[in-house]
Design a protein around this motif. Structure first.
Motif, short mmCIF file in Angstrom:
data_model
loop_
_atom_site.label_atom_id
_atom_site.label_comp_id
_atom_site.label_asym_id
_atom_site.label_seq_id
_atom_site.Cartn_x
_atom_site.Cartn_y
_atom_site.Cartn_z
N TYR A 196 0.82 -1.21 0.00
CA TYR A 196 0.00 0.00 0.00
C TYR A 196 0.86 1.27 0.00
O TYR A 196 0.48 2.27 -0.61
N ASP A 197 1.98 1.24 0.66
CA ASP A 197 2.88 2.40 0.63
C ASP A 197 3.31 2.71 -0.80
O ASP A 197 3.42 3.87 -1.20
N PHE A 198 3.56 1.64 -1.55
CA PHE A 198 3.95 1.81 -2.95
C PHE A 198 2.81 2.43 -3.75
O PHE A 198 3.01 3.38 -4.52
N LEU A 199 1.59 1.92 -3.55
CA LEU A 199 0.44 2.46 -4.27
C LEU A 199 0.14 3.90 -3.83
O LEU A 199 -0.33 4.70 -4.64
N LEU A 200 0.42 4.19 -2.58
CA LEU A 200 0.21 5.55 -2.08
C LEU A 200 1.14 6.53 -2.80
O LEU A 200 0.73 7.64 -3.17
N LYS A 201 2.37 6.11 -3.02
CA LYS A 201 3.32 6.97 -3.74
C LYS A 201 2.88 7.18 -5.19
O LYS A 201 3.16 8.22 -5.78
N LEU A 202 2.21 6.18 -5.74
CA LEU A 202 1.71 6.28 -7.11
C LEU A 202 0.37 7.00 -7.19
O LEU A 202 -0.19 7.17 -8.28
N GLN A 203 -0.17 7.39 -6.02
CA GLN A 203 -1.48 8.06 -5.93
C GLN A 203 -2.60 7.16 -6.44
O GLN A 203 -3.61 7.63 -6.96
N ALA A 204 -2.41 5.85 -6.26
CA ALA A 204 -3.45 4.91 -6.65
C ALA A 204 -4.44 4.66 -5.52
O ALA A 204 -5.52 4.13 -5.76
N VAL A 205 -4.05 5.01 -4.30
CA VAL A 205 -4.93 4.92 -3.13
C VAL A 205 -4.78 6.20 -2.32
O VAL A 205 -3.72 6.83 -2.35
N PRO A 206 -5.82 6.59 -1.58
CA PRO A 206 -5.74 7.82 -0.79
C PRO A 206 -4.98 7.63 0.52
O PRO A 206 -4.36 8.58 1.02
N VAL A 207 -5.07 6.42 1.10
CA VAL A 207 -4.40 6.14 2.38
C VAL A 207 -3.92 4.70 2.39
O VAL A 207 -4.35 3.88 1.57
N ASN A 208 -3.03 4.39 3.32
CA ASN A 208 -2.62 3.02 3.57
C ASN A 208 -3.50 2.49 4.70
O ASN A 208 -3.33 2.89 5.86
N PRO A 209 -4.44 1.59 4.43
CA PRO A 209 -5.38 1.14 5.46
C PRO A 209 -4.73 0.31 6.56
O PRO A 209 -5.30 0.15 7.64
N VAL A 210 -3.53 -0.21 6.30
CA VAL A 210 -2.86 -1.03 7.31
C VAL A 210 -2.31 -0.15 8.44
O VAL A 210 -2.17 -0.60 9.57
N THR A 211 -2.02 1.11 8.13
CA THR A 211 -1.41 2.01 9.11
C THR A 211 -2.25 2.12 10.38
O THR A 211 -1.72 2.09 11.49
N ALA A 212 -3.55 2.24 10.22
CA ALA A 212 -4.44 2.42 11.37
C ALA A 212 -5.01 1.10 11.89
O ALA A 212 -5.80 1.11 12.83
N ALA A 213 -4.61 0.00 11.30
CA ALA A 213 -5.16 -1.30 11.70
C ALA A 213 -4.60 -1.74 13.04
O ALA A 213 -3.55 -1.26 13.50
N ASP A 214 -5.28 -2.70 13.65
CA ASP A 214 -4.88 -3.24 14.94
C ASP A 214 -3.99 -4.44 14.70
O ASP A 214 -4.45 -5.57 14.58
N ARG A 215 -2.70 -4.18 14.63
CA ARG A 215 -1.75 -5.27 14.37
C ARG A 215 -1.47 -6.02 15.66
O ARG A 215 -1.45 -5.44 16.75
N PRO A 216 -1.21 -7.33 15.57
CA PRO A 216 -0.91 -8.11 16.78
C PRO A 216 0.41 -7.67 17.41
O PRO A 216 1.35 -7.27 16.70
N HIS A 217 0.46 -7.73 18.72
CA HIS A 217 1.69 -7.37 19.42
C HIS A 217 2.72 -8.48 19.25
O HIS A 217 2.41 -9.66 19.40
N VAL A 218 3.93 -8.10 18.93
CA VAL A 218 5.03 -9.05 18.79
C VAL A 218 6.13 -8.66 19.75
O VAL A 218 6.60 -7.52 19.74
N ASP A 219 6.51 -9.57 20.61
CA ASP A 219 7.57 -9.32 21.59
C ASP A 219 8.91 -9.29 20.86
O ASP A 219 9.42 -10.33 20.46
N ARG A 220 9.48 -8.10 20.70
CA ARG A 220 10.74 -7.97 19.98
C ARG A 220 11.93 -8.47 20.79
O ARG A 220 13.05 -8.51 20.31
#
Length: 309
Positions: free
Chosen positions: A92-116
């Motif tokens: 989506y970041d790539f498509l955002l740079k190409l102006q093919a999408v207005p936003v990256n929907p993954v940015t605001a998504a609830d991603r699972p916590h990963v213990d780094r």
């Protein structure tokens, strides 16, 4: 699936998901293994969207959340779900740079916590690595050289099987190997005398014809899956517990843990493993919570030397 962007911009590669994906992958310096993994991750998302009547170009973070929960229900480990979403986010970041999408929907998504600070990979003790190397020595010259390079250099399996004969060399008195690491970075490492000796034994059998360093009887490149199977078979032969759960990455973990236990500075281990973030290296150091390494002991010993107490 029709993917027509809702902007006036029209991509030069066309409007299909496949073309978007291939253009995105072509725009990044990636190993073939990473490229294939990213392609699978994005294809999985696009297939789910298609099955649920969702246009990926207008998908929202709510759609991504639903997709993530479905993945978790399969079940997939949080780290696996996070990795898949990371690939989709990069797309989506790539498509955002190409102006093919207005936003990256993954940015605001609830991603699972990963213990780094934790790695789920099953590691090996130094003694188990020794046993594995002995089993490898009984398995022939190629097997011995491959396992030795994984153990003594902490290479990723993709780095090992990607080696060509031309990658071997000598620099300032050191036997060396050059390879392309994760992210397309050119790396070089020194070969210890023992590692070089096992490699020379294999080269005497292999011959000096150009091509893959570790090749099959038909001249092709050894497959990563074959290396996985080989390690588990050797571990079983060596009597190592839970041999069926081991992987080439187990040797990479053992490399980091043993190096730190032997006093190698964290930054040197980080450089050897090609990690951009020292936190990644620390995850591999399974002995880092050993109370014998508590800095309090070092400080107390230094004070005792100063005061003579």
């Amino acid at each position: 699936m029709s993917l027509q962007p809702h902007h006036a911009w029209t991509p030069a590669v066309g409007g299909s998901a496949h073309q978007f994906t291939e253009a995105w992958l072509a725009n990044r310096r990636l190993s073939e293994h990473t490229r294939a993994a990213y392609r699978r991750d994005v294809t999985g998302w696009l297939t789910w969207c298609d099955d649920n009547g969702i246009n990926p170009l207008t998908a929202t973070f709510l759609d991504v959340n639903t997709y993530a929960r479905r993945l978790e229900a399969r079940p997939l480990a949080p780290a696996s779900v996070a990795r898949k979403l990371s690939g989709v986010s990069s797309w989506y970041d790539f498509l955002l740079k190409l102006q093919a999408v207005p936003v990256n929907p993954v940015t605001a998504a609830d991603r699972p916590h990963v213990d780094r600070d934790h790695s789920a990979t099953l590691g090996l003790t130094p003694g188990e690595v020794d046993d594995l190397l002995q089993a490898a020595a009984r398995g022939g010259a190629r097997t011995h050289a491959m396992i030795t390079m994984l153990a003594d250099l902490g290479l990723r399996v993709s780095e090992l099987i990607g080696l060509d004969l031309a990658d071997m060399g000598t620099e300032r008195g050191h036997r060396t190997v050059r390879f392309t690491a994760k992210g397309g970075k050119a790396r070089r490492r020194a070969l210890t005398p023992d590692t070089a000796a096992t490699l020379d034994t294999w080269l005497a059998e292999r011959g000096l014809a150009p091509g893959p360093l570790f090749r099959t009887s038909t001249g092709g490149r050894v497959d990563r899956h074959a290396v996985f199977r080989l390690i588990r078979r050797l571990a079983a032969d060596a009597g190592i517990t839970e041999a069926g759960r081991l992987s080439p990455h187990s040797l990479r973990h053992a490399f980091a843990t043993t190096a730190r236990a032997e006093g190698v500075p964290l930054e040197d281990v980080q450089d050897a493993m090609g990690h951009a973030d020292p936190r990644t290296t620390r995850r591999y150091d399974r002995d880092r919570h050993n109370l014998d390494r508590d800095p309090a002991y070092t400080i107390a010993a230094a004070r005792a030397r100063r005061t003579g107490s």
